[in-house]
Design a protein around this motif. Sequence first.
Motif, PDB file in Angstrom:
ATOM      1  N   ILE A  22       0.660  -1.020  -0.103  1.00  0.00           N
ATOM      2  CA  ILE A  22      -0.097  -0.187   0.100  1.00  0.00           C
ATOM      3  C   ILE A  22       0.943   1.231   0.100  1.00  0.00           C
ATOM      4  N   ASN A  23       2.132   1.270  -0.365  1.00  0.00           N
ATOM      5  CA  ASN A  23       3.017   2.313  -0.328  1.00  0.00           C
ATOM      6  C   ASN A  23       2.986   3.112  -1.739  1.00  0.00           C
ATOM      7  N   GLU A 177      -7.745   8.459  -3.376  1.00  0.00           N
ATOM      8  CA  GLU A 177      -7.995   7.875  -4.791  1.00  0.00           C
ATOM      9  C   GLU A 177      -7.547   6.429  -4.940  1.00  0.00           C
ATOM     10  N   ALA A 178      -6.795   5.894  -4.213  1.00  0.00           N
ATOM     11  CA  ALA A 178      -6.293   4.712  -4.337  1.00  0.00           C
ATOM     12  C   ALA A 178      -7.223   3.753  -3.006  1.00  0.00           C
ATOM     13  N   LYS A 179      -7.788   4.495  -2.129  1.00  0.00           N
ATOM     14  CA  LYS A 179      -8.654   3.770  -0.885  1.00  0.00           C
ATOM     15  C   LYS A 179      -7.789   3.182  -0.278  1.00  0.00           C
ATOM     16  N   VAL A 180      -6.914   3.741   0.317  1.00  0.00           N
ATOM     17  CA  VAL A 180      -5.806   3.077   1.337  1.00  0.00           C
ATOM     18  C   VAL A 180      -5.675   3.940   2.263  1.00  0.00           C
ATOM     19  N   VAL A 181      -4.999   3.372   3.329  1.00  0.00           N
ATOM     20  CA  VAL A 181      -4.406   4.270   4.392  1.00  0.00           C
ATOM     21  C   VAL A 181      -3.084   4.462   4.202  1.00  0.00           C
ATOM     22  N   HIS A 213      -8.460   0.219   5.211  1.00  0.00           N
ATOM     23  CA  HIS A 213      -8.627   0.219   4.030  1.00  0.00           C
ATOM     24  C   HIS A 213      -7.387  -0.061   3.119  1.00  0.00           C
ATOM     25  N   GLY A 214      -7.340  -1.018   2.363  1.00  0.00           N
ATOM     26  CA  GLY A 214      -6.171  -1.741   1.636  1.00  0.00           C
ATOM     27  C   GLY A 214      -5.386  -2.575   2.384  1.00  0.00           C
ATOM     28  N   PRO A 220      -5.241  -5.974  -3.451  1.00  0.00           N
ATOM     29  CA  PRO A 220      -3.763  -5.756  -4.455  1.00  0.00           C
ATOM     30  C   PRO A 220      -2.907  -4.981  -4.207  1.00  0.00           C
ATOM     31  N   HIS A 221      -1.878  -5.258  -4.676  1.00  0.00           N
ATOM     32  CA  HIS A 221      -0.416  -4.182  -4.527  1.00  0.00           C
ATOM     33  C   HIS A 221      -0.793  -3.050  -5.244  1.00  0.00           C
ATOM     34  N   ILE A 222      -1.117  -2.110  -4.372  1.00  0.00           N
ATOM     35  CA  ILE A 222      -1.653  -0.953  -4.896  1.00  0.00           C
ATOM     36  C   ILE A 222      -0.351  -0.052  -5.707  1.00  0.00           C
ATOM     37  N   HIS A 223       1.048  -0.381  -5.238  1.00  0.00           N
ATOM     38  CA  HIS A 223       1.831   0.445  -5.655  1.00  0.00           C
ATOM     39  C   HIS A 223       2.339  -0.057  -7.109  1.00  0.00           C
TER      40      HIS A 223
END
Length: 314
Positions: A22-23, A177-181, A213-214, A220-223
């Motif tokens: 999530i980075n 936008e990515a819906k992650v912390v 979130h995330g 998924p691996h957001i990065h």
Amino acid sequence: MKRWLSKAEESLGNHSDRLNAINIFPVADGDTGTNLYMTVRSAARAAHNDDALDLGALLTVAGRAAMEEALGNSGTLFAVFLSALAEPLHGSTRLTSSLFASALHRAEIRSWSALSDPVQGTMLSVLEASSRGAAETASAHAGDDSNHALTVTLRASVQAALRAVVDTESQLGALTEAKVVDAGGVGFLLILDALRAAALGEELQDELLDGLHGYDIQAPHIHRGGDADGVEVMCTINLSPLDAATLRLHLDEIGDSVIMSAVSPVEDGYRWRVHVHVPDPGPALALIHEAGTPVNITVTQLAAPPVGAEAGES
């Protein structure tokens, strides 16, 4: 303190993959978990090998080791945090509610000032919230140096940090936008909970992360697929305060994510840890060499590697 750093190392080791996933801020390079883990490991090993009974002396040794071997934004900020945390604890052999609050406040000030362009929604805002949570609780127990007062202060600090982690998603556009912390914020929460567990003889609270979130293991691996480019330049260098301020100014003009923090005093100044993101390493390295004689220079590609590829480093 030794138990704390060991627990933090263990916790970050267990969570490093998810933190990497999530980075996405300040760059989507997927290494926050790894950087925090490696930096905390350096601090834990230094503390384990030191015989100091003074809390401040022990954490100074650990903080110096972390600073010398810090990796990335998150690792560098942790090193600054740890070194600053040590300052109010010198001369003390027992942690109290008031000492803990004072140490967190000092670490908050030092950490925010180390960055040229600090922003909310990051590890910094989580540290700020934890400091305020500790200060409010310690104030309500003013003059009470009991273990009970320390217990409620540590727990309040962790809960304040958790709320701040949840808030990071709405504080930074990229996270929204990515819906992650924020990955660094979660990492700091894990570090703080490790301190609570070590001080109180309790277990880590894995349920703290439930619902973030995330952070679900199936997420998924957001990065992956990020468009980060440029390089991260880091080094250690001896400079006077004036020369350090000048170098920071010049690095701000050509890059971002500039972090400069004093590691330890030396003749005619301090030993500084320098961190900057730049499009090309040449100009930054030229400025650094013009300022002094750097050591431990690393230049690392920021772009997230394609799936199945390794990150480039020189």
